[in-house]
Design a protein around this motif. Structure first.
Motif, mmCIF file in Angstrom:
data_model
loop_
_atom_site.group_PDB
_atom_site.id
_atom_site.type_symbol
_atom_site.label_atom_id
_atom_site.label_comp_id
_atom_site.label_asym_id
_atom_site.label_seq_id
_atom_site.Cartn_x
_atom_site.Cartn_y
_atom_site.Cartn_z
ATOM 1 N N SER A 137 50.599 33.370 57.360
ATOM 2 C CA SER A 137 51.294 33.150 56.094
ATOM 3 C C SER A 137 50.336 33.115 54.912
ATOM 4 O O SER A 137 50.705 33.500 53.797
ATOM 5 C CB SER A 137 52.098 31.850 56.153
ATOM 6 N N THR A 138 49.093 32.678 55.131
ATOM 7 C CA THR A 138 48.135 32.668 54.025
ATOM 8 C C THR A 138 47.731 34.071 53.596
ATOM 9 O O THR A 138 47.282 34.268 52.463
ATOM 10 C CB THR A 138 46.874 31.875 54.418
ATOM 11 N N MET A 139 47.903 35.061 54.493
ATOM 12 C CA MET A 139 47.614 36.440 54.124
ATOM 13 C C MET A 139 48.637 36.976 53.124
ATOM 14 O O MET A 139 48.360 37.940 52.399
ATOM 15 C CB MET A 139 47.605 37.327 55.371
ATOM 16 N N MET A 140 49.811 36.385 53.085
ATOM 17 C CA MET A 140 50.869 36.848 52.192
ATOM 18 C C MET A 140 50.796 36.192 50.812
ATOM 19 O O MET A 140 51.620 36.515 49.948
ATOM 20 C CB MET A 140 52.236 36.571 52.824
ATOM 21 N N LEU A 141 49.867 35.309 50.608
ATOM 22 C CA LEU A 141 49.758 34.597 49.344
ATOM 23 C C LEU A 141 48.807 35.348 48.422
ATOM 24 O O LEU A 141 47.615 35.466 48.731
ATOM 25 C CB LEU A 141 49.236 33.176 49.581
ATOM 26 N N PRO A 142 49.267 35.891 47.305
ATOM 27 C CA PRO A 142 48.371 36.628 46.406
ATOM 28 C C PRO A 142 47.295 35.712 45.830
ATOM 29 O O PRO A 142 47.575 34.549 45.500
ATOM 30 C CB PRO A 142 49.309 37.139 45.299
ATOM 31 N N PRO A 143 46.061 36.196 45.698
ATOM 32 C CA PRO A 143 44.995 35.331 45.153
ATOM 33 C C PRO A 143 45.251 34.934 43.712
ATOM 34 O O PRO A 143 44.746 33.897 43.257
ATOM 35 C CB PRO A 143 43.743 36.209 45.285
ATOM 36 N N GLN A 144 46.027 35.711 42.964
ATOM 37 C CA GLN A 144 46.305 35.370 41.576
ATOM 38 C C GLN A 144 47.125 34.094 41.452
ATOM 39 O O GLN A 144 47.111 33.444 40.393
ATOM 40 C CB GLN A 144 47.055 36.519 40.891
ATOM 41 N N VAL A 145 47.828 33.712 42.533
ATOM 42 C CA VAL A 145 48.664 32.520 42.478
ATOM 43 C C VAL A 145 47.816 31.252 42.431
ATOM 44 O O VAL A 145 48.170 30.280 41.747
ATOM 45 C CB VAL A 145 49.630 32.496 43.682
ATOM 46 N N ILE A 146 46.706 31.250 43.129
ATOM 47 C CA ILE A 146 45.891 30.036 43.237
ATOM 48 C C ILE A 146 44.613 30.107 42.401
ATOM 49 O O ILE A 146 43.783 29.197 42.475
ATOM 50 C CB ILE A 146 45.510 29.782 44.711
ATOM 51 N N VAL A 147 44.437 31.168 41.602
ATOM 52 C CA VAL A 147 43.174 31.344 40.897
ATOM 53 C C VAL A 147 42.960 30.248 39.851
ATOM 54 O O VAL A 147 41.826 29.768 39.668
ATOM 55 C CB VAL A 147 43.100 32.748 40.262
ATOM 56 N N ILE A 148 44.015 29.811 39.169
ATOM 57 C CA ILE A 148 43.836 28.799 38.116
ATOM 58 C C ILE A 148 43.458 27.441 38.708
ATOM 59 O O ILE A 148 42.457 26.848 38.277
ATOM 60 C CB ILE A 148 45.104 28.707 37.247
ATOM 61 N N PRO A 149 44.202 26.900 39.675
ATOM 62 C CA PRO A 149 43.755 25.608 40.238
ATOM 63 C C PRO A 149 42.391 25.685 40.911
ATOM 64 O O PRO A 149 41.595 24.746 40.824
ATOM 65 C CB PRO A 149 44.858 25.261 41.240
ATOM 66 N N MET A 150 42.095 26.809 41.583
ATOM 67 C CA MET A 150 40.786 26.945 42.213
ATOM 68 C C MET A 150 39.679 26.998 41.169
ATOM 69 O O MET A 150 38.601 26.409 41.352
ATOM 70 C CB MET A 150 40.748 28.205 43.087
ATOM 71 N N TYR A 151 39.928 27.680 40.068
ATOM 72 C CA TYR A 151 38.917 27.744 39.010
ATOM 73 C C TYR A 151 38.676 26.359 38.408
ATOM 74 O O TYR A 151 37.528 26.000 38.106
ATOM 75 C CB TYR A 151 39.351 28.723 37.919
ATOM 76 N N LEU A 152 39.725 25.588 38.227
ATOM 77 C CA LEU A 152 39.559 24.247 37.673
ATOM 78 C C LEU A 152 38.727 23.364 38.605
ATOM 79 O O LEU A 152 37.911 22.556 38.142
ATOM 80 C CB LEU A 152 40.929 23.612 37.418
ATOM 81 N N VAL A 153 38.924 23.542 39.905
ATOM 82 C CA VAL A 153 38.143 22.748 40.870
ATOM 83 C C VAL A 153 36.674 23.142 40.827
ATOM 84 O O VAL A 153 35.777 22.286 40.708
ATOM 85 C CB VAL A 153 38.721 22.917 42.289
ATOM 86 N N TRP A 154 36.395 24.447 40.915
ATOM 87 C CA TRP A 154 35.008 24.900 40.956
ATOM 88 C C TRP A 154 34.293 24.740 39.617
ATOM 89 O O TRP A 154 33.098 24.429 39.591
ATOM 90 C CB TRP A 154 34.952 26.360 41.387
ATOM 91 N N ALA A 155 34.990 24.933 38.528
ATOM 92 C CA ALA A 155 34.335 24.907 37.213
ATOM 93 C C ALA A 155 34.235 23.500 36.642
ATOM 94 O O ALA A 155 33.164 23.082 36.176
ATOM 95 C CB ALA A 155 35.092 25.811 36.234
ATOM 96 N N GLN A 156 35.329 22.736 36.685
ATOM 97 C CA GLN A 156 35.340 21.437 36.034
ATOM 98 C C GLN A 156 34.911 20.301 36.950
ATOM 99 O O GLN A 156 34.268 19.348 36.496
ATOM 100 C CB GLN A 156 36.740 21.151 35.482
ATOM 101 N N GLN A 157 35.256 20.400 38.235
ATOM 102 C CA GLN A 157 34.908 19.324 39.153
ATOM 103 C C GLN A 157 33.532 19.512 39.789
ATOM 104 O O GLN A 157 32.752 18.562 39.899
ATOM 105 C CB GLN A 157 35.978 19.221 40.256
ATOM 106 N N LEU A 158 33.227 20.737 40.198
ATOM 107 C CA LEU A 158 31.961 20.995 40.890
ATOM 108 C C LEU A 158 30.925 21.682 40.008
ATOM 109 O O LEU A 158 29.775 21.840 40.430
ATOM 110 C CB LEU A 158 32.222 21.857 42.137
ATOM 111 N N HIS A 159 31.312 22.112 38.815
ATOM 112 C CA HIS A 159 30.390 22.691 37.822
ATOM 113 C C HIS A 159 29.603 23.884 38.405
ATOM 114 O O HIS A 159 28.388 23.983 38.266
ATOM 115 C CB HIS A 159 29.408 21.633 37.298
#
Length: 302
Positions: A137-159
């Motif tokens: 099921s994770t193969m059916m999830l487009p990466p554009q759907v999770i790009v914003i929350p993932m970016y916030l984690v990597w950029a703001q939380q983990l710098h």
């Protein structure tokens, strides 16, 4: 008195004399025409794929004035175009970043996919099918759907914005497609080999490393090549995480900047494009046998 009839010696068998002269030429021409007729579709498809690469190569060794002028053959061969591309500021850094991203990402993906695929293929536990369905099921999830929350984690939380680590680190936790493909390949390995290893005293980890991994080399090669191609050609990921830092650009993303700076120098643009494609072509050329075998043998069992 009896007489014995002497039998005449048997005549030697005649062998067909090889064709000579016009007859041999006609037979050879007939074989060539038959081969072309049988392989005409394959030849047409091969030319369809090869001709663009030939065009890119020929344009890359033309002069500025001749490139894109309608002439297909170079008046003179300018091999210095490749040297000019390599001397472009940042181009070698893009090469290094692409090798780091593709090489380390492929290694982490393979190392994480093997134990997960082995467990899903050979272990019998409650919820095994549910776990496999979750992976698929994770193969059916487009990466554009999770790009914003993932970016916030990597950029703001983990710098870690401005680097490639947000793209490399997640590969250490598995890739759904690689797990699925390798799991399908491991299903083709007879369970008798694994049971024999356990009878000889091997634990699960040793059985996987000593028995399963050597037998699964074609499948492992297939997922490694798929992941290497994906990382090498990835444009979306570096654009999201490394756009603000030119020192972290990869070849796929840096090529866009190179094309903008040399928009009128089509010979240099084609030379840079060919240098970006060359590693992928070479890797596939030398590993195509294992790649085809690994893909062909997957999906035999469900």
């Amino acid at each position: 008195m009896t007489t014995t009839a002497l039998s005449a010696p048997a005549a030697p068998e005649r062998t067909a004399a090889p064709l000579r002269g016009p007859a041999a030429a006609r037979a050879r021409r007939k074989r060539i025409l038959h081969w072309i007729a049988v392989h005409s579709v394959a030849i047409a498809v091969a030319l369809l794929f090869v001709l663009p690469f030939v065009f890119v190569f020929l344009t890359s060794v033309m002069s500025d004035s001749q490139a894109m002028s309608g002439e297909l053959w170079p008046d003179s061969w300018h091999w210095s175009n490749y040297r000019t591309v390599f001397d472009t500021p940042g181009f070698l850094d893009w090469w290094r970043n692409s090798l780091l991203y593709a090489g380390l990402g492929t290694l982490l993906t393979v190392c994480s996919a093997i134990p997960v695929a082995y467990a899903l293929a050979k272990f019998r536990f409650r919820g095994r099918r549910t776990a496999m369905m979750l992976v698929i099921s994770t193969m059916m999830l487009p990466p554009q759907v999770i790009v914003i929350p993932m970016y916030l984690v990597w950029a703001q939380q983990l710098h870690l914005s401005g680097t490639l680590w947000p793209l490399i680190i997640p590969m250490a936790f598995g890739d759904a497609y690689s797990i699925f493909l390798l799991r399908q390949f491991l299903l083709t390995i007879p369970k008798e080999y694994i049971e024999s290893a356990k009878v000889d005293g091997c634990g699960e980890f040793r059985t996987m490393v000593k028995i399963v991994v050597p037998m699964a080399k074609p499948g492992i090669a297939a997922i490694a090549l798929f992941q290497f191609f994906y990382c090498w050609n990835d444009y979306f990921g570096p654009q999201i995480y490394a756009a603000q830092n030119p020192g972290a650009w990869t070849l796929s993303y840096g090529l866009e900047s190179f094309k903008s700076a040399h928009s009128v120098n089509w010979n240099l643009t084609m030379a840079a494009t060919l240098l970006v494609m060359a590693p992928v072509i070479l890797v596939f050329f030398f590993a195509q046998k294992a790649f085809v075998e690994g893909v062909t043998l997957t999906g035999v069992k469900g």
